[in-house]
Design a protein around this motif. Structure first.
Motif, PDB file in Angstrom:
ATOM      1  N   ILE A 171      -3.277   3.686  -1.638  1.00  0.00           N
ATOM      2  CA  ILE A 171      -3.501   2.891  -2.854  1.00  0.00           C
ATOM      3  C   ILE A 171      -2.871   1.523  -2.629  1.00  0.00           C
ATOM      4  O   ILE A 171      -1.654   1.404  -2.500  1.00  0.00           O
ATOM      5  CB  ILE A 171      -2.864   3.539  -4.100  1.00  0.00           C
ATOM      6  CG1 ILE A 171      -3.357   4.975  -4.294  1.00  0.00           C
ATOM      7  CG2 ILE A 171      -3.166   2.701  -5.340  1.00  0.00           C
ATOM      8  CD1 ILE A 171      -2.702   5.679  -5.468  1.00  0.00           C
ATOM      9  N   THR A 173     -12.408  -0.948  -7.031  1.00  0.00           N
ATOM     10  CA  THR A 173     -12.134  -0.740  -5.601  1.00  0.00           C
ATOM     11  C   THR A 173     -11.690   0.711  -5.389  1.00  0.00           C
ATOM     12  O   THR A 173     -11.336   1.410  -6.356  1.00  0.00           O
ATOM     13  CB  THR A 173     -11.029  -1.683  -5.121  1.00  0.00           C
ATOM     14  OG1 THR A 173      -9.804  -1.347  -5.823  1.00  0.00           O
ATOM     15  CG2 THR A 173     -11.389  -3.132  -5.403  1.00  0.00           C
ATOM     16  N   PRO A 174     -11.707   1.189  -4.135  1.00  0.00           N
ATOM     17  CA  PRO A 174     -11.191   2.540  -3.885  1.00  0.00           C
ATOM     18  C   PRO A 174      -9.756   2.726  -4.386  1.00  0.00           C
ATOM     19  O   PRO A 174      -9.413   3.795  -4.904  1.00  0.00           O
ATOM     20  CB  PRO A 174     -11.280   2.661  -2.363  1.00  0.00           C
ATOM     21  CG  PRO A 174     -12.410   1.760  -1.982  1.00  0.00           C
ATOM     22  CD  PRO A 174     -12.318   0.598  -2.923  1.00  0.00           C
ATOM     23  N   SER A 175      -8.934   1.682  -4.250  1.00  0.00           N
ATOM     24  CA  SER A 175      -7.562   1.781  -4.751  1.00  0.00           C
ATOM     25  C   SER A 175      -7.543   1.872  -6.271  1.00  0.00           C
ATOM     26  O   SER A 175      -6.741   2.611  -6.858  1.00  0.00           O
ATOM     27  CB  SER A 175      -6.738   0.578  -4.283  1.00  0.00           C
ATOM     28  OG  SER A 175      -6.515   0.629  -2.888  1.00  0.00           O
ATOM     29  N   GLU A 217      -9.859   3.186  -8.144  1.00  0.00           N
ATOM     30  CA  GLU A 217     -10.282   4.533  -8.503  1.00  0.00           C
ATOM     31  C   GLU A 217      -9.181   5.544  -8.217  1.00  0.00           C
ATOM     32  O   GLU A 217      -8.979   6.491  -8.985  1.00  0.00           O
ATOM     33  CB  GLU A 217     -11.555   4.896  -7.732  1.00  0.00           C
ATOM     34  CG  GLU A 217     -12.783   4.138  -8.191  1.00  0.00           C
ATOM     35  CD  GLU A 217     -13.051   4.331  -9.683  1.00  0.00           C
ATOM     36  OE1 GLU A 217     -13.123   5.501 -10.120  1.00  0.00           O
ATOM     37  OE2 GLU A 217     -13.165   3.320 -10.403  1.00  0.00           O
ATOM     38  N   ALA A 218      -8.461   5.352  -7.117  1.00  0.00           N
ATOM     39  CA  ALA A 218      -7.372   6.268  -6.785  1.00  0.00           C
ATOM     40  C   ALA A 218      -6.255   6.194  -7.821  1.00  0.00           C
ATOM     41  O   ALA A 218      -5.689   7.217  -8.226  1.00  0.00           O
ATOM     42  CB  ALA A 218      -6.827   5.951  -5.393  1.00  0.00           C
ATOM     43  N   THR A 268       0.838  -1.194   0.000  1.00  0.00           N
ATOM     44  CA  THR A 268       0.000   0.000   0.000  1.00  0.00           C
ATOM     45  C   THR A 268       0.872   1.244   0.000  1.00  0.00           C
ATOM     46  O   THR A 268       1.779   1.371   0.829  1.00  0.00           O
ATOM     47  CB  THR A 268      -0.935   0.029   1.221  1.00  0.00           C
ATOM     48  OG1 THR A 268      -1.798  -1.113   1.175  1.00  0.00           O
ATOM     49  CG2 THR A 268      -1.790   1.293   1.224  1.00  0.00           C
ATOM     50  N   VAL A 279      -3.911  11.468  -3.371  1.00  0.00           N
ATOM     51  CA  VAL A 279      -5.105  10.629  -3.553  1.00  0.00           C
ATOM     52  C   VAL A 279      -5.294   9.630  -2.420  1.00  0.00           C
ATOM     53  O   VAL A 279      -6.228   8.838  -2.451  1.00  0.00           O
ATOM     54  CB  VAL A 279      -5.059   9.890  -4.915  1.00  0.00           C
ATOM     55  CG1 VAL A 279      -5.008  10.888  -6.056  1.00  0.00           C
ATOM     56  CG2 VAL A 279      -3.866   8.931  -4.979  1.00  0.00           C
TER      57      VAL A 279
END
Length: 283
Positions: A237, A262-264, A266-267, A228, A234
């Motif tokens: 990730i 996933t949020p990652s 999108e980031a 991560t 952002v």
């Protein structure tokens, strides 16, 4: 030994290199393109007189040590290095140091992965090539000197940025262990390469952590499957990590991908839009 062909080859390789390519000042206007003979001789650790005789096709057969010095000074590719040895009548032995030449097909691959952060490292963990998303996720490597693009120097000697070690990755300590182990293998593989020796000496002197890891003599490298990044713009990730070994060059292609949706994911997608413009965001 083909003295005439060797002379022509050395001259052609010398004329294609600019002083800036090897860290020399341009100085006053030059009458001929490329480096001067004395500059090549200095970089190769031989006398100017000896190098001049080689370019004039009247020098004695150069030793393997001299050929290795000329190959480094003239920044020869693997194919050019082999050609140099053959012209000198001394078939090449093992590569004296890690290759820094990235195949064009690999460069194309790295840049054809727009949704992935991808980069290529040498056996000394120098970043040799990268795509835009890798620069946005980590740092703009194009703005760094070759010396500062080394990830081992970055993790052991680089100052934390905003309290973040090594781009804020969750596995910075694990990567440090990986770097020390990989460099130990590299040192054994290229015992006569001065750049490898200088790098290791610098790390041992400047980092107690590296010195401790180095003295453990561990060489097993454990793969990292996920990490991560704590990105300043952002947020976190989480990426999957894949490393492809290029055994003929002793290089690795490292690819970071996030799970779509996933949020990652999108980031990472947002980061691909922002790009390295973030470098100026806080100024």
């Amino acid at each position: 030994m083909d003295r005439a062909e060797l002379a022509g080859f050395l001259r052609s390789r010398r004329e294609r290199i600019s002083p800036a390519d090897v860290g020399l000042p341009a100085g006053p206007r030059r009458r001929t393109p490329g480096l001067r003979r004395e500059e090549v001789a200095h970089l190769a650790f031989i006398s100017t007189e000896y190098y001049t005789r080689l370019e004039q096709a009247r020098g004695p057969r150069p030793s393997r040590e001299v050929l290795a010095g000329l190959a480094r000074a003239l920044r020869l590719s693997d194919a050019e290095r082999e050609h140099l040895h053959l012209l000198a009548g001394a078939p090449p032995g093992p590569a004296p140091g890690p290759s820094r030449e990235v195949r064009q097909s690999i460069l194309d691959l790295v840049h054809r992965l727009p949704q992935s952060a991808a980069f290529v490292t040498s056996a000394t963990l120098e970043v040799l090539a990268w795509n835009e998303l890798a620069a946005a996720l980590m740092e703009d490597f194009s703005a760094l000197s070759r010396r500062d693009r080394n990830l081992a120097r970055r993790v052991f000697l680089g100052p934390p940025s905003g309290g973040r070690r090594l781009y804020g990755v969750s596995d910075a300590e694990a990567f440090a262990r990986h770097a020390a182990r990989r460099l130990r293998t590299t040192a054994a593989r290229y015992p006569d390469d001065p750049e490898v020796s200088v790098l290791i000496r610098e790390l041992r002197t400047g980092s107690e952590e590296f010195a401790r890891l180095w003295d453990s003599h561990d060489v097993d490298v454990e793969p990292t499957l996920r990490k991560t990044f704590r990105h300043p713009l952002v947020g976190p990730i989480t990426v999957n990590c894949d490393a492809l070994e290029l055994t003929d060059r002793d290089q690795q292609v490292v690819i970071y991908t996030a799970v779509p949706g996933t949020p990652s994911g999108e980031a990472l997608r947002l980061l691909s839009v922002i790009g390295t413009q973030r470098m100026d965001a806080g100024h």
